[in-house]
Design an enzyme around this catalytic site. Structure first.
Site, PDB file in Angstrom:
ATOM      1  N   PRO A 271      -6.250  40.658  -1.691  1.00 20.59           N
ATOM      2  CA  PRO A 271      -7.349  41.323  -2.392  1.00 20.59           C
ATOM      3  C   PRO A 271      -8.432  41.817  -1.433  1.00 20.59           C
ATOM      4  O   PRO A 271      -8.678  41.214  -0.390  1.00 20.59           O
ATOM      5  CB  PRO A 271      -7.909  40.211  -3.289  1.00 20.59           C
ATOM      6  CG  PRO A 271      -7.577  38.950  -2.559  1.00 20.59           C
ATOM      7  CD  PRO A 271      -6.306  39.191  -1.806  1.00 20.59           C
ATOM      8  N   ARG A 309     -18.186  56.367  -3.372  1.00 22.62           N
ATOM      9  CA  ARG A 309     -17.362  56.094  -4.556  1.00 22.62           C
ATOM     10  C   ARG A 309     -17.715  56.948  -5.788  1.00 22.62           C
ATOM     11  O   ARG A 309     -16.813  57.481  -6.436  1.00 22.62           O
ATOM     12  CB  ARG A 309     -17.413  54.598  -4.903  1.00 22.62           C
ATOM     13  CG  ARG A 309     -16.612  53.719  -3.939  1.00 22.62           C
ATOM     14  CD  ARG A 309     -16.738  52.234  -4.224  1.00 22.62           C
ATOM     15  NE  ARG A 309     -16.993  51.898  -5.590  1.00 22.62           N
ATOM     16  CZ  ARG A 309     -16.084  51.878  -6.563  1.00 22.62           C
ATOM     17  NH1 ARG A 309     -14.831  52.148  -6.288  1.00 22.62           N
ATOM     18  NH2 ARG A 309     -16.413  51.563  -7.792  1.00 22.62           N
ATOM     19  N   CYS A 339     -26.300  68.193   1.211  1.00 27.55           N
ATOM     20  CA  CYS A 339     -26.185  69.553   0.662  1.00 27.55           C
ATOM     21  C   CYS A 339     -24.820  69.770   0.013  1.00 27.55           C
ATOM     22  O   CYS A 339     -24.020  70.603   0.461  1.00 27.55           O
ATOM     23  CB  CYS A 339     -26.425  70.576   1.756  1.00 27.55           C
ATOM     24  SG  CYS A 339     -28.048  70.416   2.465  1.00 27.55           S
TER      25      CYS A 339
HETATM   26  N1  PLP Z   1      -3.323  45.960  -0.001  1.00 26.04           N
HETATM   27  C1  PLP Z   1      -3.022  47.255   0.176  1.00 26.04           C
HETATM   28  C2  PLP Z   1      -1.752  47.621   0.804  1.00 26.04           C
HETATM   29  C3  PLP Z   1      -3.925  48.232  -0.257  1.00 26.04           C
HETATM   30  O1  PLP Z   1      -3.624  49.519  -0.084  1.00 26.04           O
HETATM   31  C4  PLP Z   1      -5.140  47.833  -0.864  1.00 26.04           C
HETATM   32  C5  PLP Z   1      -6.112  48.828  -1.354  1.00 26.04           C
HETATM   33  O2  PLP Z   1      -5.875  49.938  -1.605  1.00 26.04           O
HETATM   34  C6  PLP Z   1      -5.409  46.472  -1.006  1.00 26.04           C
HETATM   35  C7  PLP Z   1      -4.469  45.555  -0.566  1.00 26.04           C
HETATM   36  C8  PLP Z   1      -6.674  45.975  -1.629  1.00 26.04           C
HETATM   37  O3  PLP Z   1      -6.854  46.424  -2.898  1.00 26.04           O
HETATM   38  P1  PLP Z   1      -8.095  45.896  -3.769  1.00 26.04           P
HETATM   39  O4  PLP Z   1      -9.305  46.177  -2.963  1.00 26.04           O
HETATM   40  O5  PLP Z   1      -8.038  46.660  -5.020  1.00 26.04           O
HETATM   41  O6  PLP Z   1      -7.877  44.440  -3.967  1.00 26.04           O
END
Ligand code: PLP
Length: 374
Positions: A271, A309, A339
């Protein structure tokens, strides 16, 4: 991380925000060590699996050092991220390298640093890694990042697990790649991984992923391959519209244990957002106020260059006023100074009437905020 008021002064975790504002010029990010530590501990408690922090979410050295000290590993997608993870002190055995487009230099750098696994994402990459291993007379530990063809039911721009997404190796190519791996003398297959997207809130999606990955791991093990690691990705959803209702970790934990408790695999997750999103605040100053075409603009010194974002994904962030709290509210659009007409942070937000030189706090920006600033 919350802002609260004592004697009309704003505070975060016992620190007066005015003291920080008086010491640093805006825009700047504030992070909560306590928040990140508690979230990491909650993940471990519920998932009881290895956690590799996805460095792309925030590669700030203090945050990487903090997560390392908590016991996390690092998930990187470039040589630059790997360098930052190593600089923060992560042990190379606790680093995995994914990424849909790794260069030869990236791969060599990862091999030279003896990281745990390079998760390959294409047949060409497998051939390249094998040839680098051959030239170094080394057997390279790899995982296969699979594309399980599961719809994460998230935004198209952050979906990664459908067969039409560019990420991972399609399951229909699995037999082909396994045959190739068996003929590669400098490859040691140790695991499989997947990551189907970000901001996933639906537990049934994770259930599908866990079951599909288990089936594949069992089938590869049945063929005599030594599958030690099953990495189930990240993507845990955060609710940016309120303080609560993030993905239910307890339920996720039950799901992962009930799926894998009869298997020998070491389960891990990677994560990013979930670990750090809630623990970051962006402070910005109002440079000017104006009314154009009936819209009340607050023009701030933060913008798409500080937090991309909203303009890139249409992401929503809550904003908290810290001055003029007792004035009548007005509907504002908060825009940055760049801009570009897309440099809008928030549209149609109700805030107490604001003035030049007031400060605003943009909430839940610990992930994909500073790291994507320019
Ligand atoms: N692992 C991989 C391969 C990713 O591409 C990403 C994010 O795009 C993540 C983990 C982490 O995702 P998140 O920040 O949603 O937990």
């Amino acid at each position: 991380m919350k802002i609260y008021f004592k004697n009309n002064k704003p505070f975060i975790e016992g620190v007066c925000l005015d003291d920080i504002i008086n010491s640093y010029s805006t825009p700047f990010y504030i992070y909560s060590q306590k928040g990140i530590t508690e979230t990491y501990n909650k993940l471990i408690e519920n998932l009881n699996s290895e956690i590799f922090f996805s460095v792309k979410a925030n590669s700030n050295q203090a945050i990487l050092k903090l997560l390392k000290s908590c016991g996390a590993g690092a998930d990187v997608v470039s040589a630059g991220e790997l360098e930052r993870a190593l600089a923060a002190g992560f042990n190379s055995e606790k680093i995995i390298f994914e990424g849909v487009g790794k260069s030869k230099n990236d791969i060599q750098y990862a091999i030279n640093n003896n990281i745990r696994l390079i998760n390959i994402e294409s047949i060409n990459e497998l051939i390249l890694v094998n040839s680098i291993g051959y030239s170094l007379s080394k057997k390279i530990n790899i995982g296969i990042r699979l594309n399980p063809d599961i719809d994460g039911k998230t935004l198209d721009k952050i979906s990664t697990g459908k067969k039409t997404d560019k990420f991972g190796i399609n399951i229909i190519q699995l037999n082909e790649i396994i045959t190739l791996i068996k003929s590669c003398e400098n490859i040691n297959l140790k695991g499989i991984s997947c990551h189907i997207g970000s901001q996933i809130h639906d537990l049934s999606t994770f259930k599908d992923v866990f079951q599909k990955m288990k089936k594949i791991a069992n089938s590869l093990s049945g063929e005599g391959l030594n599958i030690e690691y099953v990495d189930l990705g990240g993507g845990f959803g955060v609710n940016y519209e309120k303080d609560s209702d993030d993905l239910d970790l307890k339920e996720l934990g039950v799901l992962v244990h009930s799926t894998y408790n009869d298997t020998p695999y070491k389960i891990s997750f990677e994560p990013g957002r979930f670990l750090v999103a809630r623990s970051g605040i962006l402070m910005t100053k109002i440079l000017t106020t104006k009314e154009n075409g009936g819209i009340n603009f607050l023009i701030t010194d933060a913008g798409m260059h500080t937090l991309i974002r909203p303009s890139m994904y249409g992401a929503i962030h809550r904003v908290q006023a810290i001055n003029n709290l007792n004035t009548k509210t007005i509907i504002y659009t908060i825009a940055g100074p760049i801009c570009e007409s897309s440099d809008i942070l928030v549209k149609n937000i109700n805030l107490p009437k604001q003035e030049i030189n007031n400060y605003l706090a943009i909430l839940d920006v610990g992930a994909y905020g500073a790291v994507m600033a320019s």
